[in-house]
Design a protein around this motif. Structure first.
Motif, PDB file in Angstrom:
ATOM      1  N   GLN A 176     -15.811  -5.971  12.689  1.00  0.00           N
ATOM      2  CA  GLN A 176     -14.614  -6.810  12.701  1.00  0.00           C
ATOM      3  C   GLN A 176     -14.807  -8.041  11.822  1.00  0.00           C
ATOM      4  OE1 GLN A 176     -13.672  -7.701  16.786  1.00  0.00           O
ATOM      5  NE2 GLN A 176     -12.883  -5.655  17.199  1.00  0.00           N
ATOM      6  N   ASP A 177     -16.000  -8.631  11.911  1.00  0.00           N
ATOM      7  CA  ASP A 177     -16.290  -9.798  11.082  1.00  0.00           C
ATOM      8  C   ASP A 177     -16.295  -9.444   9.600  1.00  0.00           C
ATOM      9  OD1 ASP A 177     -16.491 -11.415  13.271  1.00  0.00           O
ATOM     10  OD2 ASP A 177     -18.680 -11.480  13.314  1.00  0.00           O
ATOM     11  N   LEU A 198      -6.958  -0.336   3.884  1.00  0.00           N
ATOM     12  CA  LEU A 198      -8.403  -0.446   3.670  1.00  0.00           C
ATOM     13  C   LEU A 198      -9.170  -0.463   4.989  1.00  0.00           C
ATOM     14  CD1 LEU A 198      -8.433  -3.060   0.761  1.00  0.00           C
ATOM     15  CD2 LEU A 198      -9.061  -0.636   0.603  1.00  0.00           C
ATOM     16  N   VAL A 199      -8.635  -1.168   5.977  1.00  0.00           N
ATOM     17  CA  VAL A 199      -9.304  -1.228   7.284  1.00  0.00           C
ATOM     18  C   VAL A 199      -9.371   0.160   7.906  1.00  0.00           C
ATOM     19  CG1 VAL A 199      -9.169  -2.124   9.633  1.00  0.00           C
ATOM     20  CG2 VAL A 199      -8.695  -3.639   7.701  1.00  0.00           C
ATOM     21  N   ALA A 259      -5.629  -1.045  -3.882  1.00  0.00           N
ATOM     22  CA  ALA A 259      -5.244  -1.665  -2.614  1.00  0.00           C
ATOM     23  C   ALA A 259      -5.813  -3.075  -2.509  1.00  0.00           C
ATOM     24  CB  ALA A 259      -5.724  -0.806  -1.447  1.00  0.00           C
ATOM     25  N   MET A 260      -7.080  -3.248  -2.900  1.00  0.00           N
ATOM     26  CA  MET A 260      -7.699  -4.564  -2.815  1.00  0.00           C
ATOM     27  C   MET A 260      -7.037  -5.540  -3.773  1.00  0.00           C
ATOM     28  SD  MET A 260      -9.873  -6.140  -1.031  1.00  0.00           S
ATOM     29  CE  MET A 260     -10.332  -7.878  -1.085  1.00  0.00           C
ATOM     30  N   GLU A 261      -6.625  -5.054  -4.925  1.00  0.00           N
ATOM     31  CA  GLU A 261      -5.927  -5.921  -5.874  1.00  0.00           C
ATOM     32  C   GLU A 261      -4.607  -6.414  -5.286  1.00  0.00           C
ATOM     33  OE1 GLU A 261      -4.246  -5.888 -10.491  1.00  0.00           O
ATOM     34  OE2 GLU A 261      -5.354  -4.164  -9.686  1.00  0.00           O
ATOM     35  N   GLY A 294     -14.529   3.081  10.242  1.00  0.00           N
ATOM     36  CA  GLY A 294     -15.521   3.969  10.841  1.00  0.00           C
ATOM     37  C   GLY A 294     -16.847   3.937  10.111  1.00  0.00           C
ATOM     38  N   ALA A 295     -16.804   3.981   8.785  1.00  0.00           N
ATOM     39  CA  ALA A 295     -18.036   3.975   7.994  1.00  0.00           C
ATOM     40  C   ALA A 295     -18.789   2.662   8.148  1.00  0.00           C
ATOM     41  CB  ALA A 295     -17.709   4.225   6.524  1.00  0.00           C
ATOM     42  N   ILE A 296     -18.060   1.554   8.178  1.00  0.00           N
ATOM     43  CA  ILE A 296     -18.711   0.250   8.322  1.00  0.00           C
ATOM     44  C   ILE A 296     -19.313   0.100   9.713  1.00  0.00           C
ATOM     45  CG2 ILE A 296     -18.327  -2.244   8.332  1.00  0.00           C
ATOM     46  CD1 ILE A 296     -18.365  -0.924   5.550  1.00  0.00           C
TER      47      ILE A 296
END
Length: 210
Positions: A61-62, A34-35, A18-20, A40-42
Protein backbone atom coordinates in the motif's frame (compact mmCIF):
# COMPACT_ATOMS: atom_id res chain seq x y z
CA UNK A 1 7.43 -2.73 -27.32
CA UNK A 2 5.58 -1.93 -24.06
CA UNK A 3 2.84 -4.44 -23.29
CA UNK A 4 -0.69 -3.07 -23.50
CA UNK A 5 -3.64 -4.18 -21.39
CA UNK A 6 -7.28 -3.43 -22.06
CA UNK A 7 -9.23 -1.73 -19.28
CA UNK A 8 -12.85 -2.47 -18.38
CA UNK A 9 -14.09 0.34 -20.62
CA UNK A 10 -12.07 -0.81 -23.61
CA UNK A 11 -9.09 1.55 -23.28
CA UNK A 12 -5.75 0.03 -24.24
CA UNK A 13 -2.79 1.40 -22.30
CA UNK A 14 0.75 0.31 -21.76
CA UNK A 15 2.10 0.79 -18.23
CA UNK A 16 4.12 3.73 -19.49
CA UNK A 17 1.10 5.35 -21.13
CA UNK A 18 -0.99 4.91 -17.99
CA UNK A 19 1.76 6.38 -15.80
CA UNK A 20 2.13 9.32 -18.16
CA UNK A 21 -1.58 10.03 -17.78
CA UNK A 22 -1.22 9.87 -14.00
CA UNK A 23 1.77 12.22 -14.03
CA UNK A 24 0.40 14.76 -16.48
CA UNK A 25 -3.35 14.68 -15.82
CA UNK A 26 -3.80 13.10 -12.36
CA UNK A 27 -5.89 10.51 -14.18
CA UNK A 28 -7.60 8.44 -11.46
CA UNK A 29 -8.66 5.72 -13.89
CA UNK A 30 -5.11 5.27 -15.13
CA UNK A 31 -3.79 5.05 -11.57
CA UNK A 32 -6.45 2.50 -10.62
CA UNK A 33 -5.47 0.51 -13.70
CA UNK A 34 -1.84 0.39 -12.53
CA UNK A 35 -2.79 -0.58 -8.98
CA UNK A 36 -5.02 -3.44 -10.14
CA UNK A 37 -2.43 -4.63 -12.62
CA UNK A 38 0.55 -4.59 -10.25
CA UNK A 39 -0.76 -4.98 -6.69
CA UNK A 40 -0.51 -8.78 -6.56
CA UNK A 41 3.05 -8.86 -7.90
CA UNK A 42 4.21 -6.13 -5.52
CA UNK A 43 2.61 -7.87 -2.53
CA UNK A 44 4.38 -11.11 -3.45
CA UNK A 45 7.71 -9.33 -3.70
CA UNK A 46 7.19 -7.67 -0.31
CA UNK A 47 6.16 -11.01 1.18
CA UNK A 48 9.42 -12.62 0.05
CA UNK A 49 11.49 -9.69 1.27
CA UNK A 50 9.75 -9.15 4.62
CA UNK A 51 8.54 -12.65 5.45
CA UNK A 52 4.99 -11.92 6.62
CA UNK A 53 1.71 -11.27 4.85
CA UNK A 54 0.49 -8.36 6.98
CA UNK A 55 3.74 -6.47 6.61
CA UNK A 56 3.75 -7.20 2.89
CA UNK A 57 0.25 -5.79 2.40
CA UNK A 58 1.09 -2.65 4.37
CA UNK A 59 4.32 -2.19 2.43
CA UNK A 60 2.55 -2.67 -0.91
CA UNK A 61 0.00 0.00 0.00
CA UNK A 62 2.84 2.36 0.84
CA UNK A 63 4.50 1.58 -2.49
CA UNK A 64 1.46 2.73 -4.45
CA UNK A 65 1.10 5.78 -2.24
CA UNK A 66 4.73 6.63 -2.99
CA UNK A 67 4.10 5.95 -6.67
CA UNK A 68 1.38 8.58 -6.74
CA UNK A 69 3.34 11.10 -4.68
CA UNK A 70 6.40 10.65 -6.89
CA UNK A 71 4.46 10.34 -10.16
CA UNK A 72 6.43 13.17 -11.75
CA UNK A 73 9.72 11.32 -11.09
CA UNK A 74 8.99 8.66 -13.69
CA UNK A 75 10.87 9.25 -16.93
CA UNK A 76 10.22 6.71 -19.71
CA UNK A 77 13.47 7.78 -21.34
CA UNK A 78 15.41 6.39 -18.37
CA UNK A 79 13.73 2.99 -18.19
CA UNK A 80 10.54 0.99 -18.10
CA UNK A 81 7.71 1.60 -15.66
CA UNK A 82 8.09 -1.93 -14.29
CA UNK A 83 11.71 -1.28 -13.29
CA UNK A 84 10.71 2.02 -11.68
CA UNK A 85 7.99 0.28 -9.63
CA UNK A 86 10.08 -2.76 -8.64
CA UNK A 87 12.85 -0.43 -7.47
CA UNK A 88 10.39 1.60 -5.44
CA UNK A 89 9.03 -1.59 -3.83
CA UNK A 90 12.50 -2.85 -2.94
CA UNK A 91 13.41 0.49 -1.38
CA UNK A 92 10.23 0.35 0.70
CA UNK A 93 11.20 -3.14 1.89
CA UNK A 94 14.72 -1.96 2.72
CA UNK A 95 13.24 0.85 4.82
CA UNK A 96 11.01 -1.59 6.68
CA UNK A 97 13.84 -4.05 7.32
CA UNK A 98 16.02 -1.27 8.71
CA UNK A 99 13.16 -0.15 10.95
CA UNK A 100 12.66 -3.69 12.24
CA UNK A 101 16.34 -4.11 13.01
CA UNK A 102 16.43 -0.80 14.87
CA UNK A 103 13.44 -1.87 16.97
CA UNK A 104 14.70 -5.41 17.57
CA UNK A 105 11.83 -6.89 15.54
CA UNK A 106 14.05 -8.85 13.15
CA UNK A 107 15.04 -11.42 15.79
CA UNK A 108 11.44 -11.69 17.02
CA UNK A 109 10.21 -12.41 13.49
CA UNK A 110 12.88 -15.08 12.99
CA UNK A 111 11.77 -16.78 16.21
CA UNK A 112 8.14 -16.73 15.06
CA UNK A 113 9.13 -18.41 11.80
CA UNK A 114 10.97 -21.17 13.65
CA UNK A 115 8.03 -21.73 15.99
CA UNK A 116 5.83 -22.06 12.92
CA UNK A 117 7.71 -25.18 11.78
CA UNK A 118 5.13 -27.97 12.14
CA UNK A 119 5.70 -31.07 14.23
CA UNK A 120 5.35 -34.66 13.09
CA UNK A 121 2.16 -35.58 11.32
CA UNK A 122 0.85 -38.63 9.42
CA UNK A 123 0.92 -36.63 6.18
CA UNK A 124 4.70 -36.55 6.22
CA UNK A 125 5.15 -35.28 2.66
CA UNK A 126 2.91 -32.25 3.24
CA UNK A 127 4.60 -31.52 6.55
CA UNK A 128 8.08 -31.70 5.07
CA UNK A 129 7.11 -29.34 2.25
CA UNK A 130 5.63 -26.89 4.74
CA UNK A 131 8.62 -27.17 7.06
CA UNK A 132 11.08 -26.67 4.22
CA UNK A 133 9.18 -23.57 3.11
CA UNK A 134 9.46 -22.07 6.59
CA UNK A 135 13.17 -22.84 6.73
CA UNK A 136 13.75 -21.24 3.33
CA UNK A 137 11.85 -18.12 4.39
CA UNK A 138 13.91 -17.88 7.55
CA UNK A 139 17.15 -18.46 5.65
CA UNK A 140 16.20 -15.72 3.19
CA UNK A 141 15.39 -13.35 6.04
CA UNK A 142 18.92 -13.85 7.37
CA UNK A 143 20.65 -12.80 4.15
CA UNK A 144 21.96 -9.27 3.56
CA UNK A 145 19.41 -7.22 1.64
CA UNK A 146 21.37 -6.95 -1.62
CA UNK A 147 21.64 -10.74 -1.87
CA UNK A 148 18.03 -11.30 -0.85
CA UNK A 149 16.75 -8.87 -3.47
CA UNK A 150 18.57 -10.66 -6.31
CA UNK A 151 17.40 -14.10 -5.18
CA UNK A 152 13.79 -12.98 -4.82
CA UNK A 153 13.70 -11.21 -8.17
CA UNK A 154 15.37 -14.11 -9.96
CA UNK A 155 13.79 -17.18 -8.38
CA UNK A 156 10.40 -15.93 -7.21
CA UNK A 157 9.65 -13.22 -9.78
CA UNK A 158 11.32 -15.09 -12.65
CA UNK A 159 13.31 -12.11 -13.93
CA UNK A 160 16.29 -12.18 -16.24
CA UNK A 161 19.65 -10.89 -15.07
CA UNK A 162 19.45 -7.84 -17.34
CA UNK A 163 16.03 -6.95 -15.90
CA UNK A 164 17.35 -7.24 -12.35
CA UNK A 165 20.34 -5.10 -13.28
CA UNK A 166 18.02 -2.40 -14.61
CA UNK A 167 15.92 -2.45 -11.44
CA UNK A 168 18.90 -2.35 -9.07
CA UNK A 169 20.82 0.06 -11.31
CA UNK A 170 23.98 -2.05 -11.22
CA UNK A 171 25.96 -3.86 -13.95
CA UNK A 172 24.67 -7.27 -15.02
CA UNK A 173 27.95 -8.82 -13.87
CA UNK A 174 27.27 -7.53 -10.36
CA UNK A 175 23.87 -9.22 -10.40
CA UNK A 176 25.48 -12.52 -11.45
CA UNK A 177 28.08 -12.34 -8.68
CA UNK A 178 25.45 -11.45 -6.08
CA UNK A 179 23.37 -14.39 -7.27
CA UNK A 180 26.27 -16.83 -6.86
CA UNK A 181 27.28 -15.44 -3.48
CA UNK A 182 23.67 -15.26 -2.31
CA UNK A 183 22.98 -18.88 -3.24
CA UNK A 184 26.12 -19.95 -1.40
CA UNK A 185 25.09 -18.06 1.73
CA UNK A 186 21.54 -19.38 1.47
CA UNK A 187 22.81 -22.96 1.27
CA UNK A 188 24.98 -22.43 4.35
CA UNK A 189 22.09 -20.87 6.26
CA UNK A 190 19.72 -23.68 5.29
CA UNK A 191 22.27 -26.29 6.35
CA UNK A 192 22.58 -24.65 9.76
CA UNK A 193 18.81 -24.37 10.20
CA UNK A 194 18.24 -28.00 9.20
CA UNK A 195 20.90 -29.12 11.67
CA UNK A 196 19.25 -27.13 14.44
CA UNK A 197 15.85 -28.57 13.51
CA UNK A 198 17.24 -32.12 13.66
CA UNK A 199 18.91 -31.43 17.01
CA UNK A 200 15.67 -30.06 18.41
CA UNK A 201 13.68 -33.04 17.16
CA UNK A 202 16.19 -35.46 18.63
CA UNK A 203 16.08 -33.70 21.96
CA UNK A 204 12.29 -33.88 21.99
CA UNK A 205 12.29 -37.60 21.19
CA UNK A 206 14.89 -38.28 23.86
CA UNK A 207 12.78 -36.45 26.40
CA UNK A 208 9.78 -38.57 25.51
CA UNK A 209 11.74 -41.80 26.05
CA UNK A 210 12.83 -40.85 29.58
Amino acid sequence: MPMQTETSDGCRWSDEEAMERVASEDDAQAFTFLVHRWRGAIERLCMRMLGDATGAQDAAQDVFLRLYIRRSDFDPERGRFSSFLWRMALNRCYDELRRRRANGEHEKRALELMQAVPGRDPTLKAVMCSEEGVLVRRALSGLPEHYRAVLVLRHYQGMKFREIAEILEVPEGTVCSRMAEGLHLLALELSTLREHARDGEGGTDAGKRV
